[in-house]
Design a protein around this motif. Structure first.
Motif, PDB file in Angstrom:
ATOM      1  N   VAL A 163     -29.947-114.437 -53.900  1.00  0.00           N
ATOM      2  CA  VAL A 163     -29.927-113.132 -53.246  1.00  0.00           C
ATOM      3  C   VAL A 163     -29.674-113.331 -51.755  1.00  0.00           C
ATOM      4  CG1 VAL A 163     -31.204-111.012 -52.775  1.00  0.00           C
ATOM      5  CG2 VAL A 163     -31.483-112.175 -54.979  1.00  0.00           C
ATOM      6  N   PHE A 164     -28.792-112.504 -51.205  1.00  0.00           N
ATOM      7  CA  PHE A 164     -28.366-112.627 -49.814  1.00  0.00           C
ATOM      8  C   PHE A 164     -28.660-111.324 -49.087  1.00  0.00           C
ATOM      9  CE2 PHE A 164     -24.434-112.891 -46.867  1.00  0.00           C
ATOM     10  CZ  PHE A 164     -25.173-113.523 -45.877  1.00  0.00           C
ATOM     11  N   PHE A 165     -29.449-111.411 -48.011  1.00  0.00           N
ATOM     12  CA  PHE A 165     -29.734-110.273 -47.156  1.00  0.00           C
ATOM     13  C   PHE A 165     -29.034-110.524 -45.822  1.00  0.00           C
ATOM     14  CE2 PHE A 165     -33.315-110.644 -50.038  1.00  0.00           C
ATOM     15  CZ  PHE A 165     -33.642-109.340 -50.377  1.00  0.00           C
ATOM     16  N   GLN A 166     -28.091-109.664 -45.450  1.00  0.00           N
ATOM     17  CA  GLN A 166     -27.358-109.869 -44.203  1.00  0.00           C
ATOM     18  C   GLN A 166     -27.398-108.613 -43.336  1.00  0.00           C
ATOM     19  OE1 GLN A 166     -22.969-110.279 -44.136  1.00  0.00           O
ATOM     20  NE2 GLN A 166     -23.296-112.102 -42.883  1.00  0.00           N
ATOM     21  N   SER A 167     -27.846-108.794 -42.096  1.00  0.00           N
ATOM     22  CA  SER A 167     -27.845-107.719 -41.094  1.00  0.00           C
ATOM     23  C   SER A 167     -28.522-106.456 -41.610  1.00  0.00           C
ATOM     24  CB  SER A 167     -26.403-107.407 -40.653  1.00  0.00           C
ATOM     25  OG  SER A 167     -25.774-108.555 -40.127  1.00  0.00           O
ATOM     26  N   CYS A 168     -29.692-106.634 -42.195  1.00  0.00           N
ATOM     27  CA  CYS A 168     -30.434-105.499 -42.767  1.00  0.00           C
ATOM     28  C   CYS A 168     -31.663-105.175 -41.921  1.00  0.00           C
ATOM     29  CB  CYS A 168     -30.876-105.816 -44.190  1.00  0.00           C
ATOM     30  SG  CYS A 168     -29.537-105.906 -45.404  1.00  0.00           S
ATOM     31  N   ILE A 191     -25.726-119.969 -51.905  1.00  0.00           N
ATOM     32  CA  ILE A 191     -25.998-118.754 -52.661  1.00  0.00           C
ATOM     33  C   ILE A 191     -24.791-118.443 -53.544  1.00  0.00           C
ATOM     34  CG2 ILE A 191     -26.496-116.276 -52.527  1.00  0.00           C
ATOM     35  CD1 ILE A 191     -28.755-117.906 -51.432  1.00  0.00           C
ATOM     36  N   GLN A 192     -25.036-118.249 -54.807  1.00  0.00           N
ATOM     37  CA  GLN A 192     -23.963-117.807 -55.693  1.00  0.00           C
ATOM     38  C   GLN A 192     -23.653-116.341 -55.411  1.00  0.00           C
ATOM     39  OE1 GLN A 192     -24.614-118.643 -59.861  1.00  0.00           O
ATOM     40  NE2 GLN A 192     -25.556-120.626 -59.432  1.00  0.00           N
ATOM     41  N   ARG A 193     -22.376-116.057 -55.195  1.00  0.00           N
ATOM     42  CA  ARG A 193     -21.970-114.685 -54.908  1.00  0.00           C
ATOM     43  C   ARG A 193     -21.962-113.846 -56.186  1.00  0.00           C
ATOM     44  NH1 ARG A 193     -18.859-114.037 -50.352  1.00  0.00           N
ATOM     45  NH2 ARG A 193     -19.248-111.821 -50.776  1.00  0.00           N
ATOM     46  N   PRO A 194     -22.131-112.524 -56.049  1.00  0.00           N
ATOM     47  CA  PRO A 194     -22.016-111.649 -57.219  1.00  0.00           C
ATOM     48  C   PRO A 194     -20.635-111.777 -57.864  1.00  0.00           C
ATOM     49  CG  PRO A 194     -23.005-110.475 -55.387  1.00  0.00           C
ATOM     50  CD  PRO A 194     -22.523-111.785 -54.834  1.00  0.00           C
ATOM     51  N   LYS A 195     -20.617-111.819 -59.162  1.00  0.00           N
ATOM     52  CA  LYS A 195     -19.364-111.951 -59.912  1.00  0.00           C
ATOM     53  C   LYS A 195     -18.898-110.560 -60.331  1.00  0.00           C
ATOM     54  CE  LYS A 195     -20.805-116.514 -61.536  1.00  0.00           C
ATOM     55  NZ  LYS A 195     -21.155-117.346 -62.721  1.00  0.00           N
ATOM     56  N   LEU A 214     -39.046-116.224 -55.130  1.00  0.00           N
ATOM     57  CA  LEU A 214     -37.754-116.230 -54.456  1.00  0.00           C
ATOM     58  C   LEU A 214     -37.139-117.615 -54.584  1.00  0.00           C
ATOM     59  CD1 LEU A 214     -39.673-114.082 -52.921  1.00  0.00           C
ATOM     60  CD2 LEU A 214     -37.959-114.179 -51.125  1.00  0.00           C
ATOM     61  N   LYS A 215     -35.978-117.682 -55.205  1.00  0.00           N
ATOM     62  CA  LYS A 215     -35.268-118.946 -55.379  1.00  0.00           C
ATOM     63  C   LYS A 215     -33.827-118.782 -54.922  1.00  0.00           C
ATOM     64  CE  LYS A 215     -34.161-122.565 -58.747  1.00  0.00           C
ATOM     65  NZ  LYS A 215     -34.308-123.017 -60.159  1.00  0.00           N
ATOM     66  N   GLN A 216     -33.412-119.627 -53.985  1.00  0.00           N
ATOM     67  CA  GLN A 216     -32.085-119.553 -53.392  1.00  0.00           C
ATOM     68  C   GLN A 216     -31.849-118.146 -52.815  1.00  0.00           C
ATOM     69  OE1 GLN A 216     -30.349-121.923 -56.941  1.00  0.00           O
ATOM     70  NE2 GLN A 216     -28.775-122.052 -55.339  1.00  0.00           N
ATOM     71  N   VAL A 217     -32.610-117.854 -51.776  1.00  0.00           N
ATOM     72  CA  VAL A 217     -32.550-116.564 -51.095  1.00  0.00           C
ATOM     73  C   VAL A 217     -32.319-116.814 -49.606  1.00  0.00           C
ATOM     74  CG1 VAL A 217     -33.806-114.453 -50.511  1.00  0.00           C
ATOM     75  CG2 VAL A 217     -34.044-115.457 -52.802  1.00  0.00           C
ATOM     76  N   LEU A 218     -31.364-116.100 -49.021  1.00  0.00           N
ATOM     77  CA  LEU A 218     -31.033-116.263 -47.612  1.00  0.00           C
ATOM     78  C   LEU A 218     -31.168-114.936 -46.885  1.00  0.00           C
ATOM     79  CD1 LEU A 218     -29.859-117.741 -45.144  1.00  0.00           C
ATOM     80  CD2 LEU A 218     -27.573-117.317 -46.080  1.00  0.00           C
ATOM     81  N   PHE A 219     -31.952-114.954 -45.791  1.00  0.00           N
ATOM     82  CA  PHE A 219     -32.072-113.811 -44.889  1.00  0.00           C
ATOM     83  C   PHE A 219     -31.296-114.166 -43.625  1.00  0.00           C
ATOM     84  CE2 PHE A 219     -35.880-113.886 -47.508  1.00  0.00           C
ATOM     85  CZ  PHE A 219     -36.040-112.557 -47.888  1.00  0.00           C
ATOM     86  N   ASP A 220     -30.232-113.430 -43.339  1.00  0.00           N
ATOM     87  CA  ASP A 220     -29.363-113.737 -42.211  1.00  0.00           C
ATOM     88  C   ASP A 220     -29.306-112.538 -41.265  1.00  0.00           C
ATOM     89  OD1 ASP A 220     -27.394-114.493 -40.433  1.00  0.00           O
ATOM     90  OD2 ASP A 220     -25.875-114.924 -41.940  1.00  0.00           O
ATOM     91  N   SER A 221     -29.783-112.745 -40.041  1.00  0.00           N
ATOM     92  CA  SER A 221     -29.705-111.716 -38.994  1.00  0.00           C
ATOM     93  C   SER A 221     -30.369-110.413 -39.424  1.00  0.00           C
ATOM     94  CB  SER A 221     -28.244-111.467 -38.601  1.00  0.00           C
ATOM     95  OG  SER A 221     -27.604-112.664 -38.216  1.00  0.00           O
ATOM     96  N   PHE A 236     -41.657-119.719 -52.722  1.00  0.00           N
ATOM     97  CA  PHE A 236     -40.356-119.971 -52.102  1.00  0.00           C
ATOM     98  C   PHE A 236     -39.743-121.246 -52.669  1.00  0.00           C
ATOM     99  CE2 PHE A 236     -41.258-117.773 -47.729  1.00  0.00           C
ATOM    100  CZ  PHE A 236     -41.255-116.544 -48.368  1.00  0.00           C
ATOM    101  N   THR A 237     -38.511-121.149 -53.135  1.00  0.00           N
ATOM    102  CA  THR A 237     -37.728-122.315 -53.531  1.00  0.00           C
ATOM    103  C   THR A 237     -36.336-122.165 -52.937  1.00  0.00           C
ATOM    104  OG1 THR A 237     -38.924-122.423 -55.651  1.00  0.00           O
ATOM    105  CG2 THR A 237     -36.904-123.715 -55.462  1.00  0.00           C
TER     106      THR A 237
END
Length: 211
Positions: free
Chosen positions: A112-117, A7-11, A129-136, A149-150
Motif C-alpha cells: 500500500v502506497f500513501f503519497q502526499s495525503c 511496493i507492488q503497483r495496482p494491476k 502493515l506489510k510493505q507499506v510506504l508513506f511518502d510526503s 510493521f513489516t
C-alpha cells in the motif's frame, strides 16, 4: 531500513470503463473507474472493489467495514472519517487524497502506497502493515497502537504527536520525518533510525536533562 520499500503497483488495465456507484446484491465492483461524484450515507458490510480507480470522489458518512480492496487507486479523493475497519487492503494507492480520520483499525495492508495525503488522525490500531510506504504525508496524531510493521517506510512525513504505543519500531527509519513529539515507549524504540536531534528529543522521555 531505508525510506523506500518495494511496493507492488495496482494491476489495473488501461481500458477500464466509467461506472456510477450503485450498490448491488453482490457488493462487488470491478474493472471500472468511479469519478467526480460523492458517495454518501452508505453502510455496507464486506463490499469488494477489484481493479478500480476512484478519482475526485468524496466519501461522506460511509462505513465499509470488512472492505476488500485489491488493485485499487484513490486519486484526489476525500475519505475523511470513512470506516474501513477490518479491511483487507492489497496493492492499493492513496494519491493526493484527504484521508483525515480514516479508520483502518484491525485491517490488513499489503503493498500500500500513501503519497502526499492529509492523513492526520488516521487510525491503524491493531493493524498489520506489510510493505507499506508513506511518502510526503501529514500523519499528525495518527494512531498506530499495537500495530505490526513489516517493511514499512516513512519518507518526509510530518508525524508530530503520532502514537506508536506497543508498536515496535525496529528497522523503521524516521530520519527524514519531522516531529516535536511522538508517543512511543522507550522499549519499542530499540533499532529505530533517527537523527541526532531526534535522539535528543527521545532522551527527554527518559527524564534526562540535556545541557
Amino acid at each position: 531500513m531505508s525510506n523506500t520499500v518495494k511496493i507492488q503497483r495496482p494491476k489495473i488495465p488501461q481500458d477500464i470503463k466509467p461506472l456510477d456507484f450503485c450498490p448491488n446484491e453482490e457488493n462487488l465492483f470491478e474493472l471500472c473507474i468511479i469519478r467526480d461524484c460523492s458517495i454518501i450515507n452508505e453502510d455496507i458490510h464486506r463490499i469488494r472493489f477489484e481493479q478500480v480507480i476512484f478519482k475526485n470522489v468524496i466519501f461522506k458518512d460511509v462505513s465499509f467495514k470488512n472492505i476488500e480492496l485489491t488493485d485499487v487507486i484513490f486519486d484526489h479523493c476525500d475519505l475523511s472519517n470513512t470506516d474501513f475497519r477490518n479491511g483487507s487492503i492489497h496493492r492499493v494507492e492513496f494519491i493526493d487524497s484527504k484521508i483525515l480520520g480514516l479508520n483502518l483499525s484491525d485491517a490488513s495492508l499489503g503493498n500500500v502506497f500513501f503519497q502526499s495525503c492529509n492523513a492526520n488522525l488516521i487510525s491503524f490500531g491493531y493493524s498489520k502493515l506489510k510493505q507499506v510506504l508513506f511518502d510526503s504525508c501529514s500523519l499528525r496524531n495518527a494512531d498506530y497502537y499495537e500495530s505490526t510493521f513489516t517493511k514499512v517506510a516513512f519518507k518526509e512525513c510530518d508525524i508530530n504527536e503520532a502514537s506508536f504505543e506497543r508498536t515496535p519500531l525496529k528497522g523503521i527509519d524516521l530520519r527524514s520525518c519531522t516531529f516535536d513529539r511522538i508517543n512511543v515507549s522507550i522499549n519499542d524504540l530499540a533499532g529505530c533510525e533517527v537523527t541526532s536531534n531526534q535522539a535528543i528529543g527521545f532522551a527527554r522521555l527518559l527524564g534526562l536533562i540535556i545541557k
